[in-house]
Design a protein around this motif. Sequence first.
Motif, PDB file in Angstrom:
ATOM      1  N   SER A  18      -0.643  -2.303 -10.370  1.00 60.29           N
ATOM      2  CA  SER A  18      -0.302  -1.962  -8.993  1.00 60.29           C
ATOM      3  C   SER A  18      -1.328  -1.032  -8.365  1.00 60.29           C
ATOM      4  O   SER A  18      -1.737  -1.207  -7.220  1.00 60.29           O
ATOM      5  CB  SER A  18       1.090  -1.330  -8.927  1.00 60.29           C
ATOM      6  OG  SER A  18       1.154  -0.180  -9.744  1.00 60.29           O
ATOM      7  N   ILE A  47      -1.174   5.760  -3.764  1.00 57.60           N
ATOM      8  CA  ILE A  47      -0.035   5.676  -2.834  1.00 57.60           C
ATOM      9  C   ILE A  47       1.030   4.673  -3.295  1.00 57.60           C
ATOM     10  O   ILE A  47       2.220   4.874  -3.010  1.00 57.60           O
ATOM     11  CB  ILE A  47      -0.491   5.382  -1.387  1.00 57.60           C
ATOM     12  CG1 ILE A  47       0.591   5.861  -0.409  1.00 57.60           C
ATOM     13  CG2 ILE A  47      -0.815   3.897  -1.192  1.00 57.60           C
ATOM     14  CD1 ILE A  47       0.149   5.917   1.032  1.00 57.60           C
ATOM     15  N   PRO A  48       0.671   3.588  -4.032  1.00 54.37           N
ATOM     16  CA  PRO A  48       1.764   2.759  -4.565  1.00 54.37           C
ATOM     17  C   PRO A  48       2.721   3.561  -5.444  1.00 54.37           C
ATOM     18  O   PRO A  48       3.920   3.258  -5.493  1.00 54.37           O
ATOM     19  CB  PRO A  48       1.028   1.695  -5.388  1.00 54.37           C
ATOM     20  CG  PRO A  48      -0.314   1.585  -4.756  1.00 54.37           C
ATOM     21  CD  PRO A  48      -0.644   2.986  -4.337  1.00 54.37           C
ATOM     22  N   MET A  51       5.678   5.235  -3.647  1.00 53.86           N
ATOM     23  CA  MET A  51       6.659   4.235  -3.232  1.00 53.86           C
ATOM     24  C   MET A  51       7.451   3.726  -4.431  1.00 53.86           C
ATOM     25  O   MET A  51       8.650   3.450  -4.323  1.00 53.86           O
ATOM     26  CB  MET A  51       5.965   3.072  -2.523  1.00 53.86           C
ATOM     27  CG  MET A  51       5.140   3.463  -1.300  1.00 53.86           C
ATOM     28  SD  MET A  51       6.047   4.491  -0.121  1.00 53.86           S
ATOM     29  CE  MET A  51       7.399   3.412   0.344  1.00 53.86           C
ATOM     30  N   PHE A  54      10.374   6.178  -5.228  1.00 54.28           N
ATOM     31  CA  PHE A  54      11.564   5.987  -4.394  1.00 54.28           C
ATOM     32  C   PHE A  54      12.278   4.685  -4.736  1.00 54.28           C
ATOM     33  O   PHE A  54      13.507   4.640  -4.837  1.00 54.28           O
ATOM     34  CB  PHE A  54      11.179   5.994  -2.912  1.00 54.28           C
ATOM     35  CG  PHE A  54      10.638   7.321  -2.437  1.00 54.28           C
ATOM     36  CD1 PHE A  54      11.311   8.499  -2.713  1.00 54.28           C
ATOM     37  CD2 PHE A  54       9.449   7.387  -1.725  1.00 54.28           C
ATOM     38  CE1 PHE A  54      10.821   9.718  -2.281  1.00 54.28           C
ATOM     39  CE2 PHE A  54       8.944   8.607  -1.289  1.00 54.28           C
ATOM     40  CZ  PHE A  54       9.636   9.782  -1.571  1.00 54.28           C
ATOM     41  N   THR A  55      11.508   3.621  -4.928  1.00 59.00           N
ATOM     42  CA  THR A  55      12.099   2.314  -5.190  1.00 59.00           C
ATOM     43  C   THR A  55      12.771   2.262  -6.557  1.00 59.00           C
ATOM     44  O   THR A  55      13.751   1.536  -6.744  1.00 59.00           O
ATOM     45  CB  THR A  55      11.018   1.213  -5.100  1.00 59.00           C
ATOM     46  OG1 THR A  55      10.255   1.398  -3.920  1.00 59.00           O
ATOM     47  CG2 THR A  55      11.652  -0.168  -5.064  1.00 59.00           C
ATOM     48  N   ALA A 100       1.411   0.599   0.119  1.00 57.24           N
ATOM     49  CA  ALA A 100       2.786   1.093   0.008  1.00 57.24           C
ATOM     50  C   ALA A 100       3.762  -0.059  -0.233  1.00 57.24           C
ATOM     51  O   ALA A 100       4.693   0.050  -1.045  1.00 57.24           O
ATOM     52  CB  ALA A 100       3.166   1.861   1.272  1.00 57.24           C
ATOM     53  N   ILE A 101       3.544  -1.199   0.447  1.00 59.70           N
ATOM     54  CA  ILE A 101       4.379  -2.390   0.222  1.00 59.70           C
ATOM     55  C   ILE A 101       4.229  -2.882  -1.213  1.00 59.70           C
ATOM     56  O   ILE A 101       5.211  -3.246  -1.872  1.00 59.70           O
ATOM     57  CB  ILE A 101       3.997  -3.497   1.223  1.00 59.70           C
ATOM     58  CG1 ILE A 101       4.338  -3.060   2.651  1.00 59.70           C
ATOM     59  CG2 ILE A 101       4.712  -4.817   0.878  1.00 59.70           C
ATOM     60  CD1 ILE A 101       3.805  -3.980   3.735  1.00 59.70           C
ATOM     61  N   GLY A 103       3.558  -1.010  -3.701  1.00 55.39           N
ATOM     62  CA  GLY A 103       4.285  -0.046  -4.517  1.00 55.39           C
ATOM     63  C   GLY A 103       5.780  -0.300  -4.543  1.00 55.39           C
ATOM     64  O   GLY A 103       6.433  -0.126  -5.579  1.00 55.39           O
ATOM     65  N   ILE A 104       6.343  -0.728  -3.404  1.00 59.13           N
ATOM     66  CA  ILE A 104       7.772  -1.049  -3.355  1.00 59.13           C
ATOM     67  C   ILE A 104       8.079  -2.210  -4.308  1.00 59.13           C
ATOM     68  O   ILE A 104       9.053  -2.175  -5.067  1.00 59.13           O
ATOM     69  CB  ILE A 104       8.205  -1.389  -1.919  1.00 59.13           C
ATOM     70  CG1 ILE A 104       8.082  -0.148  -1.016  1.00 59.13           C
ATOM     71  CG2 ILE A 104       9.645  -1.913  -1.896  1.00 59.13           C
ATOM     72  CD1 ILE A 104       8.272  -0.439   0.463  1.00 59.13           C
ATOM     73  N   GLY A 107       7.917  -1.072  -7.780  1.00 59.72           N
ATOM     74  CA  GLY A 107       9.056  -0.210  -8.091  1.00 59.72           C
ATOM     75  C   GLY A 107      10.264  -0.970  -8.599  1.00 59.72           C
ATOM     76  O   GLY A 107      11.084  -0.420  -9.346  1.00 59.72           O
TER      77      GLY A 107
END
Length: 390
Positions: A18, A47-48, A51, A54-55, A100-101, A103-104, A107
């Motif tokens: 990732s 930055i991933p 995210m 949180f995910t 960031a997407i 990373g979600i 996650g």
Amino acid sequence: MNMLKLSVLSISLATVTSGAAVSPALGLIAKYFSNEAEIMIKLIITIPSIMIIFTSFIFAKLSKIINAKYIAMIGFCLFLVGGVFPYFLNNIYLILISRAILGIGAGFLTPLSVSLIGILFEKHEQVKLMSLSGMCNQLGAVITVSISGFLASLSWQFSFLIYFFVIFIFLLNIIYLPKVMLSNTHKELDKRNLKIIYPFYISLFLTQVLFFNFTNNFSIIYEKEKLINPSFIGILMGSSGICGAFVSFKFSKLFSIVKEKIRYIGALGFLIAFLLFSIRFSENYYVFNLNLMLIIGIIACFFNGSAVGILMPFAFSQISIKSKKSALSTNMAIASACVFSGQFCSPFIDEIFMHLFNLHHPRDAFLIAALIALCLFIYNFRVKIKLNSK
């Protein structure tokens, strides 16, 4: 190996890439966005991670209402879109949004792979499967980082095309991943169980701080020093992954031989690696120094990869063995949060220490990592481990 095990382990191939997959291109990206602060460039890698943190907690809730197969499908779709989209962009802020997407998506996938090992397989199989999962992580890093380095030599944007590989894993899991529920809907967070396994969370956090010190700084430093071209940077970083993959594959056997000593052998590998990485030379006799620095870099990559290959399956296997089955998905979500918070915090820890001690040489970042590795080495002496009778 049956196809169920292969599909579960294949998820690990996606999760490690990732952030790290495009790391060989970081030096070229920094050159392209030369007007941006260096910390903004490093956020492309890290930055991933924020995210994913949180995910991962959303995952713990989602796993109570959606089965593993659907969670995987959601994760893979987000991972693919967020991973490939920066190829079409030349704005640093849009690239960070895409990351960031990514990373979600990661996650959802990261705690899924280790949770499935705990749910679908018996305790005596888990150490071996965790070591194989660690090997898949490292192999994923080797393959993607090496190919990404080659793509980066064509253009930094080409490096993001590496994320197309996840399509094959996506299809494999559509076919073979079962629609199993991961969590008991009536089970709350087990604080007593958490108290037993929290030292391994700290170990995971520090391991990732160290691993991403290498990932964030290696390409940028070697690009600044003009030691090697970007394509070879990917190969050299990939060699670290090869060592890690081999050590992860042999982890269960190594664990049975060294037993309790395993807890600090990995940290010692990190300490040696970063002490070697932090060595600098004068500009006199440049050709001699160039060859010597490359040799030292290769040796340091060996120790760095070996350290990751030991510490990651060690911590995850201990969490899996010591967790109650009903609390496993929650515990693994917390473990994932620790892993990725370490990744996210790594460049900021570098910046804090660089300013605190007024350090200016690029390789001082590796010196900071050596100090953290020493702290991890000392800390792991107090970590109590459980030896599986089988």
